[in-house]
Design a protein around this motif. Structure first.
Motif, PDB file in Angstrom:
ATOM      1  N   SER A  73      49.751  -2.480   4.681  1.00 33.64           N
ATOM      2  CA  SER A  73      50.456  -3.593   5.318  1.00 33.64           C
ATOM      3  C   SER A  73      49.609  -4.866   5.283  1.00 33.64           C
ATOM      4  O   SER A  73      50.135  -5.967   5.072  1.00 33.64           O
ATOM      5  CB  SER A  73      50.869  -3.241   6.749  1.00 33.64           C
ATOM      6  N   GLN A  74      48.301  -4.738   5.461  1.00 31.61           N
ATOM      7  CA  GLN A  74      47.434  -5.910   5.394  1.00 31.61           C
ATOM      8  C   GLN A  74      47.262  -6.385   3.954  1.00 31.61           C
ATOM      9  O   GLN A  74      47.195  -7.589   3.691  1.00 31.61           O
ATOM     10  CB  GLN A  74      46.083  -5.611   6.026  1.00 31.61           C
ATOM     11  N   THR A  75      47.192  -5.439   3.029  1.00 38.83           N
ATOM     12  CA  THR A  75      47.061  -5.795   1.620  1.00 38.83           C
ATOM     13  C   THR A  75      48.298  -6.565   1.159  1.00 38.83           C
ATOM     14  O   THR A  75      48.187  -7.602   0.490  1.00 38.83           O
ATOM     15  CB  THR A  75      46.860  -4.525   0.768  1.00 38.83           C
ATOM     16  N   LEU A  76      49.470  -6.068   1.530  1.00 39.90           N
ATOM     17  CA  LEU A  76      50.712  -6.766   1.173  1.00 39.90           C
ATOM     18  C   LEU A  76      50.803  -8.112   1.874  1.00 39.90           C
ATOM     19  O   LEU A  76      51.267  -9.094   1.294  1.00 39.90           O
ATOM     20  CB  LEU A  76      51.924  -5.896   1.499  1.00 39.90           C
ATOM     21  N   ASN A  77      50.337  -8.162   3.119  1.00 35.64           N
ATOM     22  CA  ASN A  77      50.343  -9.428   3.852  1.00 35.64           C
ATOM     23  C   ASN A  77      49.441 -10.443   3.160  1.00 35.64           C
ATOM     24  O   ASN A  77      49.809 -11.615   3.010  1.00 35.64           O
ATOM     25  CB  ASN A  77      49.887  -9.196   5.299  1.00 35.64           C
ATOM     26  N   ALA A  78      48.269 -10.011   2.707  1.00 32.38           N
ATOM     27  CA  ALA A  78      47.368 -10.900   1.985  1.00 32.38           C
ATOM     28  C   ALA A  78      48.020 -11.398   0.693  1.00 32.38           C
ATOM     29  O   ALA A  78      47.927 -12.590   0.356  1.00 32.38           O
ATOM     30  CB  ALA A  78      46.050 -10.196   1.679  1.00 32.38           C
ATOM     31  N   ALA A  79      48.695 -10.494  -0.011  1.00 33.61           N
ATOM     32  CA  ALA A  79      49.351 -10.880  -1.265  1.00 33.61           C
ATOM     33  C   ALA A  79      50.486 -11.876  -1.019  1.00 33.61           C
ATOM     34  O   ALA A  79      50.596 -12.894  -1.723  1.00 33.61           O
ATOM     35  CB  ALA A  79      49.880  -9.636  -1.981  1.00 33.61           C
ATOM     36  N   ILE A  80      51.306 -11.608  -0.007  1.00 27.81           N
ATOM     37  CA  ILE A  80      52.417 -12.507   0.320  1.00 27.81           C
ATOM     38  C   ILE A  80      51.881 -13.880   0.733  1.00 27.81           C
ATOM     39  O   ILE A  80      52.427 -14.917   0.365  1.00 27.81           O
ATOM     40  CB  ILE A  80      53.289 -11.892   1.441  1.00 27.81           C
ATOM     41  N   SER A  81      50.796 -13.882   1.505  1.00 31.05           N
ATOM     42  CA  SER A  81      50.209 -15.152   1.944  1.00 31.05           C
ATOM     43  C   SER A  81      49.633 -15.934   0.760  1.00 31.05           C
ATOM     44  O   SER A  81      49.739 -17.160   0.719  1.00 31.05           O
ATOM     45  CB  SER A  81      49.133 -14.896   2.998  1.00 31.05           C
ATOM     46  N   LEU A 109      58.220 -12.155   6.238  1.00 33.42           N
ATOM     47  CA  LEU A 109      57.480 -11.052   5.608  1.00 33.42           C
ATOM     48  C   LEU A 109      56.137 -10.794   6.289  1.00 33.42           C
ATOM     49  O   LEU A 109      55.793  -9.645   6.593  1.00 33.42           O
ATOM     50  CB  LEU A 109      57.284 -11.339   4.119  1.00 33.42           C
ATOM     51  N   ALA A 110      55.377 -11.864   6.546  1.00 33.97           N
ATOM     52  CA  ALA A 110      54.074 -11.699   7.201  1.00 33.97           C
ATOM     53  C   ALA A 110      54.244 -11.107   8.595  1.00 33.97           C
ATOM     54  O   ALA A 110      53.439 -10.270   9.026  1.00 33.97           O
ATOM     55  CB  ALA A 110      53.343 -13.038   7.269  1.00 33.97           C
ATOM     56  N   GLY A 111      55.284 -11.519   9.294  1.00 31.20           N
ATOM     57  CA  GLY A 111      55.543 -10.983  10.621  1.00 31.20           C
ATOM     58  C   GLY A 111      55.841  -9.495  10.589  1.00 31.20           C
ATOM     59  O   GLY A 111      55.325  -8.726  11.417  1.00 31.20           O
ATOM     60  N   LEU A 112      56.649  -9.085   9.627  1.00 24.70           N
ATOM     61  CA  LEU A 112      56.958  -7.653   9.519  1.00 24.70           C
ATOM     62  C   LEU A 112      55.717  -6.838   9.179  1.00 24.70           C
ATOM     63  O   LEU A 112      55.497  -5.766   9.741  1.00 24.70           O
ATOM     64  CB  LEU A 112      58.068  -7.436   8.483  1.00 24.70           C
ATOM     65  N   PHE A 113      54.879  -7.361   8.280  1.00 27.99           N
ATOM     66  CA  PHE A 113      53.643  -6.648   7.937  1.00 27.99           C
ATOM     67  C   PHE A 113      52.673  -6.618   9.121  1.00 27.99           C
ATOM     68  O   PHE A 113      51.985  -5.626   9.346  1.00 27.99           O
ATOM     69  CB  PHE A 113      52.975  -7.261   6.709  1.00 27.99           C
ATOM     70  N   GLN A 114      52.627  -7.695   9.890  1.00 28.29           N
ATOM     71  CA  GLN A 114      51.774  -7.710  11.075  1.00 28.29           C
ATOM     72  C   GLN A 114      52.272  -6.710  12.116  1.00 28.29           C
ATOM     73  O   GLN A 114      51.480  -6.019  12.756  1.00 28.29           O
ATOM     74  CB  GLN A 114      51.729  -9.113  11.678  1.00 28.29           C
ATOM     75  N   LEU A 115      53.582  -6.616  12.263  1.00 31.63           N
ATOM     76  CA  LEU A 115      54.162  -5.653  13.185  1.00 31.63           C
ATOM     77  C   LEU A 115      53.774  -4.233  12.774  1.00 31.63           C
ATOM     78  O   LEU A 115      53.360  -3.426  13.612  1.00 31.63           O
ATOM     79  CB  LEU A 115      55.688  -5.825  13.200  1.00 31.63           C
ATOM     80  N   VAL A 116      53.889  -3.927  11.495  1.00 34.58           N
ATOM     81  CA  VAL A 116      53.519  -2.595  10.999  1.00 34.58           C
ATOM     82  C   VAL A 116      52.038  -2.321  11.248  1.00 34.58           C
ATOM     83  O   VAL A 116      51.655  -1.232  11.689  1.00 34.58           O
ATOM     84  CB  VAL A 116      53.860  -2.458   9.494  1.00 34.58           C
ATOM     85  N   THR A 117      51.190  -3.321  11.003  1.00 35.21           N
ATOM     86  CA  THR A 117      49.751  -3.158  11.236  1.00 35.21           C
ATOM     87  C   THR A 117      49.475  -2.896  12.712  1.00 35.21           C
ATOM     88  O   THR A 117      48.672  -2.029  13.060  1.00 35.21           O
ATOM     89  CB  THR A 117      48.969  -4.397  10.755  1.00 35.21           C
ATOM     90  N   GLY A 118      50.154  -3.630  13.588  1.00 34.39           N
ATOM     91  CA  GLY A 118      49.973  -3.430  15.022  1.00 34.39           C
ATOM     92  C   GLY A 118      50.373  -2.038  15.468  1.00 34.39           C
ATOM     93  O   GLY A 118      49.679  -1.397  16.268  1.00 34.39           O
ATOM     94  N   VAL A 119      51.479  -1.535  14.948  1.00 34.60           N
ATOM     95  CA  VAL A 119      51.928  -0.178  15.294  1.00 34.60           C
ATOM     96  C   VAL A 119      50.920   0.849  14.778  1.00 34.60           C
ATOM     97  O   VAL A 119      50.552   1.793  15.480  1.00 34.60           O
ATOM     98  CB  VAL A 119      53.336   0.088  14.727  1.00 34.60           C
TER      99      VAL A 119
END
Length: 193
Positions: A73-81, A109-119
């Protein structure tokens, strides 16, 4: 977290990470409302820097906590950012509406990935704020997309409150972890006496 690190070290690192994320966002918001509004080139630079910083921060966080493969989730978040950084740079040459639309897609997208990381990190503490932040980011992204189709011209002041809420959530998480670590440290000292 590094395989050799314990939960307390992981929480200490996250606390520092969240404080740094909050500090950057506060500085960015202050710059957005001052020089970003009055100097268009500075505003443009700030709009490019914000997702670039998020990409870097997610990359560092993923690497620090087991690597890119262990943190999808963080890797995808970094890529999307990173992609958003380029999209915003291109959109700046088109229109303010295109910039806001790029931020809208990114926020969702970043919000969804952050949510997944938090969970996924729930056991490390203070993740309820990260889950709320991720959910609110996704909602803000929808608002940005709607606002991007309005006739009124958007600007950096439309994005700054989004960054301010991000700063607040990171600060809450950092403080929450600080209190948790202090309580655990005190309990450990008392148990040794």
């Amino acid at each position: 977290m590094n395989p050799s690190s314990g939960p307390a070290e992981a929480s200490r690192w996250l606390r520092s990470y969240y404080f740094s994320r909050a500090a950057f966002s506060v500085a960015w918001v202050a710059a957005a409302f001052t020089i970003g509004r009055s100097l268009p080139p500075a505003g443009a630079a700030l709009l490019v820097v914000y997702p670039a910083w998020d990409a870097l921060a997610n990359l560092v966080d993923a690497r620090r906590n087991g690597g890119l493969k262990a943190n999808p989730s963080q890797t995808l978040n970094a890529a999307i950012s990173a992609v958003t950084t380029l999209a915003v740079a291109v959109a700046l040459g088109r229109s303010p509406h295109a910039v806001l639309a790029a931020f809208g897609v990114w926020a969702i997208l970043a919000g969804l990935f952050q949510l997944v990381t938090g969970v996924r990190r729930w056991g490390t503490g203070a993740q309820w704020a990260m889950v709320l932040s991720g959910a609110q980011s996704a909602l803000a992204g929808g608002f940005f997309l709607k606002r991007a189709s309005d006739l009124s011209v958007p600007g950096i002041a439309d994005i700054a409150p989004y960054a301010a809420f991000g700063a607040l959530y990171f600060l809450i998480s950092a403080i929450w972890l600080s209190v948790r670590l202090a309580r655990k440290s005190r309990a450990t000292r008392e148990a040794r006496q």
